[in-house]
Design a protein around this motif. Structure first.
Motif, short mmCIF file in Angstrom:
data_model
loop_
_atom_site.label_atom_id
_atom_site.label_comp_id
_atom_site.label_asym_id
_atom_site.label_seq_id
_atom_site.Cartn_x
_atom_site.Cartn_y
_atom_site.Cartn_z
N ILE A 71 0.84 -1.20 0.00
CA ILE A 71 0.00 0.00 0.00
C ILE A 71 0.88 1.25 0.00
CG2 ILE A 71 -1.65 1.36 1.36
CD1 ILE A 71 -2.79 -1.37 2.35
N GLN A 72 1.89 1.28 0.82
CA GLN A 72 2.76 2.46 0.92
C GLN A 72 3.56 2.68 -0.37
OE1 GLN A 72 1.48 4.34 3.09
NE2 GLN A 72 3.21 4.72 4.43
N GLN A 73 3.93 1.60 -1.04
CA GLN A 73 4.71 1.73 -2.27
C GLN A 73 3.89 2.26 -3.44
OE1 GLN A 73 6.63 -2.17 -2.52
NE2 GLN A 73 8.58 -1.17 -2.05
N GLN A 74 2.57 2.27 -3.30
CA GLN A 74 1.74 2.83 -4.36
C GLN A 74 1.98 4.34 -4.52
OE1 GLN A 74 -2.32 1.70 -3.57
NE2 GLN A 74 -1.85 -0.49 -3.71
N SER A 75 2.50 4.95 -3.47
CA SER A 75 2.81 6.39 -3.53
C SER A 75 4.21 6.66 -4.06
CB SER A 75 2.67 7.01 -2.13
OG SER A 75 1.37 6.83 -1.65
N GLY A 76 4.96 5.62 -4.29
CA GLY A 76 6.33 5.78 -4.77
C GLY A 76 7.27 4.83 -4.06
N GLU A 77 8.45 4.70 -4.58
CA GLU A 77 9.45 3.79 -4.00
C GLU A 77 9.89 4.28 -2.63
OE1 GLU A 77 11.36 0.37 -3.69
OE2 GLU A 77 10.02 0.92 -5.33
N LEU A 78 10.04 3.34 -1.71
CA LEU A 78 10.44 3.67 -0.35
C LEU A 78 11.89 3.32 -0.11
CD1 LEU A 78 7.39 2.13 1.59
CD2 LEU A 78 7.69 4.50 0.90
N GLU A 79 12.51 4.04 0.79
CA GLU A 79 13.87 3.71 1.24
C GLU A 79 13.82 2.38 1.98
OE1 GLU A 79 16.73 6.11 1.71
OE2 GLU A 79 15.81 7.56 0.36
N GLU A 80 14.96 1.73 2.08
CA GLU A 80 15.03 0.41 2.74
C GLU A 80 14.50 0.45 4.17
OE1 GLU A 80 15.46 -3.59 3.05
OE2 GLU A 80 15.74 -2.40 1.24
N ALA A 81 14.85 1.48 4.92
CA ALA A 81 14.38 1.59 6.32
C ALA A 81 12.86 1.68 6.38
CB ALA A 81 15.02 2.80 7.00
N ALA A 82 12.27 2.42 5.45
CA ALA A 82 10.81 2.55 5.42
C ALA A 82 10.16 1.22 5.02
CB ALA A 82 10.39 3.66 4.46
N ARG A 83 10.78 0.50 4.08
CA ARG A 83 10.25 -0.81 3.69
C ARG A 83 10.29 -1.77 4.89
NH1 ARG A 83 13.32 0.18 -1.08
NH2 ARG A 83 14.89 -1.35 -0.47
N ASP A 84 11.40 -1.76 5.61
CA ASP A 84 11.52 -2.62 6.79
C ASP A 84 10.49 -2.24 7.86
OD1 ASP A 84 13.59 -4.02 5.65
OD2 ASP A 84 15.17 -2.96 6.77
N ALA A 85 10.25 -0.94 8.01
CA ALA A 85 9.28 -0.48 9.01
C ALA A 85 7.89 -1.03 8.69
CB ALA A 85 9.26 1.04 9.08
N GLU A 86 7.52 -1.02 7.43
CA GLU A 86 6.19 -1.54 7.05
C GLU A 86 6.13 -3.05 7.23
OE1 GLU A 86 3.75 0.37 6.84
OE2 GLU A 86 4.93 2.19 6.69
N ARG A 87 7.16 -3.74 6.79
CA ARG A 87 7.17 -5.21 6.93
C ARG A 87 7.08 -5.63 8.40
NH1 ARG A 87 11.39 -5.24 2.69
NH2 ARG A 87 10.42 -6.13 0.84
N ASN A 88 7.69 -4.84 9.27
CA ASN A 88 7.78 -5.21 10.69
C ASN A 88 6.73 -4.55 11.57
OD1 ASN A 88 10.06 -6.92 10.43
ND2 ASN A 88 11.33 -5.10 10.15
N ARG A 89 5.81 -3.81 10.97
CA ARG A 89 4.84 -3.05 11.75
C ARG A 89 4.11 -3.92 12.79
NH1 ARG A 89 3.48 1.82 11.44
NH2 ARG A 89 4.38 2.11 9.37
N PHE A 90 3.70 -5.12 12.41
CA PHE A 90 3.01 -6.00 13.35
C PHE A 90 3.93 -7.09 13.90
CE2 PHE A 90 -1.89 -5.69 12.73
CZ PHE A 90 -1.85 -4.35 13.07
N LEU A 91 5.19 -7.07 13.52
CA LEU A 91 6.15 -8.04 14.05
C LEU A 91 6.88 -7.49 15.27
CD1 LEU A 91 7.64 -9.44 10.73
CD2 LEU A 91 6.01 -10.56 12.27
N ARG A 92 6.57 -6.25 15.65
CA ARG A 92 7.25 -5.61 16.77
C ARG A 92 6.84 -6.23 18.11
NH1 ARG A 92 5.84 0.50 15.03
NH2 ARG A 92 3.81 -0.51 14.93
N ALA A 93 5.74 -6.96 18.12
CA ALA A 93 5.28 -7.64 19.33
C ALA A 93 4.73 -9.00 18.93
CB ALA A 93 4.19 -6.82 20.03
N PRO A 94 4.81 -9.99 19.83
CA PRO A 94 4.31 -11.32 19.48
C PRO A 94 2.80 -11.39 19.28
CG PRO A 94 5.35 -11.32 21.66
CD PRO A 94 5.51 -9.95 21.10
#
Length: 194
Positions: A71-94
């Motif tokens: 969804i976030q990439q639909q607005s344009g390419e993201l930096e690696e840190a931003a991509r990781d933040a989205e991938r890990n958004r719900f992985l930050r807690a069990p």
């Protein structure tokens, strides 16, 4: 009146653990059931239960991270840190619990009161997690307001996210943050000693 000193101490020092400091282990199924039961014991005018829970665990959290990234990439390419933040958004807690407000028009119960009840559920869930020996953090973030994300999260049309409660463990010492000065936020009306 007898006061439970432990509860007084807890309320005096209550704080949320930053999501970056939350990790394994998370609550077991039976502990989570207890946390959810405690969380639902809130003021609820008319006994409507104008909220529901969606529990995100295991691989579903990683799948949702890929959805958030897409969804976030639909607005344009993201930096690696931003991509990781989205991938890990719900992985930050069990465990992440979505508290979904189902508030709706009612002949006797104002919708605003129903929304407030959902907020009370979120705070109760933080305290219930702490009572079970876990840490927790109440978040919303952009995913609570994006129609595509909401559909993937299982939130129905007309519902709103009151919060995503991230629950897990931490041994990270969390310093307190500045709290409101009561002189600035309290007004006494009527007679009596202040």
């Amino acid at each position: 009146m007898q006061t439970d000193i432990k509860l007084v101490d807890y309320l005096r020092n209550r704080h949320s653990t930053p999501v970056a400091q939350i990790g394994e282990p998370g609550p077991s199924y039976s502990e989570l059931e207890s946390i959810l039961a405690f969380a639902s014991r809130v003021p609820d005018h008319g006994k409507l239960a104008p909220w529901r829970f969606i529990v995100y665990r295991g691989d579903e959290r990683a799948r949702l991270g890929e959805v958030f990234l897409s969804i976030q990439q639909q607005s344009g390419e993201l930096e690696e840190a931003a991509r990781d933040a989205e991938r890990n958004r719900f992985l930050r807690a069990p465990v992440v619990v979505g508290v979904v407000s189902t508030a709706a028009s009612h002949a006797k119960i104002p919708e605003w009161e129903q929304v407030l009840s959902a907020g009370a559920v979120c705070l109760n869930m933080l305290m219930a997690a702490n009572a079970h020996g876990y840490v927790a953090n109440w978040r919303t973030e952009w995913i609570a307001y994006d129609d595509h994300a909401l559909a993937e999260l299982g939130v129905k049309q007309g519902e709103r996210v009151a919060g995503f409660i991230h629950i897990g463990s931490s041994d990270f010492p969390v310093p307190d943050r500045p709290r409101p000065d009561l002189d600035r936020i309290v007004t006494y009306a009527g007679e009596g000693e202040a």
